[in-house]
Design a protein around this motif. Structure first.
Motif, PDB file in Angstrom:
ATOM      1  N   ALA A  54       4.729  -2.030   5.716  1.00 40.87           N
ATOM      2  CA  ALA A  54       5.062  -3.381   5.260  1.00 40.87           C
ATOM      3  C   ALA A  54       6.491  -3.804   5.598  1.00 40.87           C
ATOM      4  CB  ALA A  54       4.846  -3.492   3.748  1.00 40.87           C
ATOM      5  N   HIS A  84      -2.253   3.524   3.750  1.00 35.37           N
ATOM      6  CA  HIS A  84      -1.611   2.714   2.714  1.00 35.37           C
ATOM      7  C   HIS A  84      -0.821   1.586   3.373  1.00 35.37           C
ATOM      8  CE1 HIS A  84      -1.494   5.932  -0.723  1.00 35.37           C
ATOM      9  NE2 HIS A  84      -2.689   5.801  -0.169  1.00 35.37           N
ATOM     10  N   GLY A  85      -0.819   0.427   2.726  1.00 38.56           N
ATOM     11  CA  GLY A  85      -0.105  -0.707   3.296  1.00 38.56           C
ATOM     12  C   GLY A  85       1.397  -0.547   3.291  1.00 38.56           C
ATOM     13  N   VAL A  91       2.449  -8.549   3.801  1.00 38.00           N
ATOM     14  CA  VAL A  91       1.152  -8.199   4.367  1.00 38.00           C
ATOM     15  C   VAL A  91       1.101  -8.498   5.867  1.00 38.00           C
ATOM     16  CG1 VAL A  91      -1.315  -8.727   4.292  1.00 38.00           C
ATOM     17  CG2 VAL A  91      -0.033  -8.486   2.177  1.00 38.00           C
ATOM     18  N   ILE A  94       2.284  -5.585   7.787  1.00 37.96           N
ATOM     19  CA  ILE A  94       1.281  -4.518   7.836  1.00 37.96           C
ATOM     20  C   ILE A  94       0.313  -4.776   8.988  1.00 37.96           C
ATOM     21  CG2 ILE A  94      -0.664  -3.443   6.622  1.00 37.96           C
ATOM     22  CD1 ILE A  94       0.769  -4.171   3.991  1.00 37.96           C
ATOM     23  N   ILE A 108      -8.083   0.661   5.178  1.00 37.38           N
ATOM     24  CA  ILE A 108      -6.971   0.311   4.306  1.00 37.38           C
ATOM     25  C   ILE A 108      -7.334   0.685   2.867  1.00 37.38           C
ATOM     26  CG2 ILE A 108      -7.772  -2.067   3.945  1.00 37.38           C
ATOM     27  CD1 ILE A 108      -4.087  -0.937   4.270  1.00 37.38           C
ATOM     28  N   ARG A 125       2.064  -3.197  -1.469  1.00 35.16           N
ATOM     29  CA  ARG A 125       1.257  -4.177  -0.747  1.00 35.16           C
ATOM     30  C   ARG A 125      -0.173  -3.651  -0.614  1.00 35.16           C
ATOM     31  NH1 ARG A 125       3.692  -8.236  -2.217  1.00 35.16           N
ATOM     32  NH2 ARG A 125       5.896  -8.258  -1.681  1.00 35.16           N
ATOM     33  N   GLY A 126      -1.127  -4.560  -0.805  1.00 38.17           N
ATOM     34  CA  GLY A 126      -2.524  -4.159  -0.789  1.00 38.17           C
ATOM     35  C   GLY A 126      -3.007  -3.769  -2.169  1.00 38.17           C
ATOM     36  N   GLU A 131      -5.348  -9.456  -1.061  1.00 45.99           N
ATOM     37  CA  GLU A 131      -4.571  -8.859   0.035  1.00 45.99           C
ATOM     38  C   GLU A 131      -5.424  -7.909   0.874  1.00 45.99           C
ATOM     39  OE1 GLU A 131       0.113  -8.940  -1.331  1.00 45.99           O
ATOM     40  OE2 GLU A 131      -0.996  -7.059  -1.516  1.00 45.99           O
ATOM     41  N   ILE A 135      -6.176  -8.258   4.902  1.00 47.31           N
ATOM     42  CA  ILE A 135      -5.898  -7.199   5.868  1.00 47.31           C
ATOM     43  C   ILE A 135      -7.168  -6.826   6.632  1.00 47.31           C
ATOM     44  CG2 ILE A 135      -5.214  -4.772   6.112  1.00 47.31           C
ATOM     45  CD1 ILE A 135      -3.358  -5.244   3.651  1.00 47.31           C
TER      46      ILE A 135
END
Length: 276
Positions: A54, A84-85, A91, A94, A108, A125-126, A131, A135
């Motif tokens: 990220a 992992h983000g 985002v 990413i 993800i 993030r995520g 989100e 992604i």
């Protein structure tokens, strides 16, 4: 290192966490896969190992680490790679980095909303279904659903935990991570199943049992525990006999002196009070 003595059919599959700079162990895992015919999936390193998709300032390091991850994944013919983000950042970054780095058969994973080690200053993030969907849609990747992470996110975002399961399930997860935790805690803990207070009788019917379920908990091993206790016990430095005798004498002497002092103070106060 893999020190567990495997038997045929011990595992449906192995999800291998690839630590950076551990390429020398790859041949051993390839041999194990060949010998036991075990399917593999890969878990890529994350923020704890210095990776952060990220944040653009991490790009060069991320690229180097994911080259190793992809080498592992291809050599083991992994079914997928869990990614992992990242922390803070955004985002869009990413998506940009993953498009360049191209994690092998990427899935993800959703995250808790806050970082376990710094919950008041860093966010993941995520963490939300929105989100994760964004992604997925932009990268065309799969989705690994971590139920415990979503419960932690629900606490932070003040969403009902079972409602967030429904929202993530609507994204049709391709695989799952399971571990126990504390229902109203925003911090990810990863307890053994049954050691937390999650209602698994309610949770399990809500998720797809035809997909891989990875139990992300440490294997209980009582023997290893007592070996650890023995090792730590051996590190204790015991005092010499002379030192014990001397220090014991000083302790007894000090206690005696204070006892006599308090005794005479008590007599003096009684004498003074008797005059009034």
């Amino acid at each position: 290192h893999c020190k567990y003595k495997l038997k045929k059919n011990d595992f449906d599959y192995v999800e291998l966490f690839v630590h950076p700079a551990n390429m020398e162990y790859l041949s051993g895992w390839v041999k194990l896969k060949s010998e036991y015919n075990i399917p593999f999936s890969i878990h890529a390193p994350h923020f704890s190992q210095g990776c952060n998709l990220a944040d653009k300032s991490f790009f060069d390091y991320n690229k180097m680490v994911y080259e190793q991850v992809n080498t592992y994944a291809k050599a083991l013919d992994a079914e997928y790679t869990v990614v992992h983000g990242g922390m803070d950042g955004d985002v869009e970054e990413i998506i940009r980095q993953a498009s360049v780095i191209k994690p092998y058969k990427m899935r993800i994973e959703n995250k808790p909303y806050v970082a376990p080690r710094n919950p008041d200053k860093m966010v993941c993030r995520g963490a939300t279904p929105k989100e994760i969907k964004y992604i997925k849609d932009n990268l065309g990747c799969g989705f690994n659903y971590d139920v415990g992470h979503s419960f932690c996110a629900a606490v932070s975002l003040k969403i009902d935990q079972y409602e967030i399961i429904k929202q993530f399930e609507a994204l049709k997860p391709d695989s799952y991570h399971l571990s126990d935790g504390e229902f109203d805690n925003r911090i990810d803990i990863h307890y053994h199943l049954g050691n937390g207070d999650y209602d698994w009788a309610k949770i399990l019917p809500m998720i797809d049992d035809s997909k891989n379920w990875t139990l992300e908990t440490i294997k209980k091993n009582v023997t290893a525990y007592f070996k650890g206790v023995k090792t730590e016990w051996g590190k204790i430095t015991w005092p010499e006999k002379h030192q014990v005798v001397v220090e014991t004498f000083f302790v007894v002497a000090i206690v005696f002196i204070f006892t006599v002092f308090i005794y005479f103070v008590d007599i003096i106060f009684n004498m003074l009070l008797s005059k009034f």
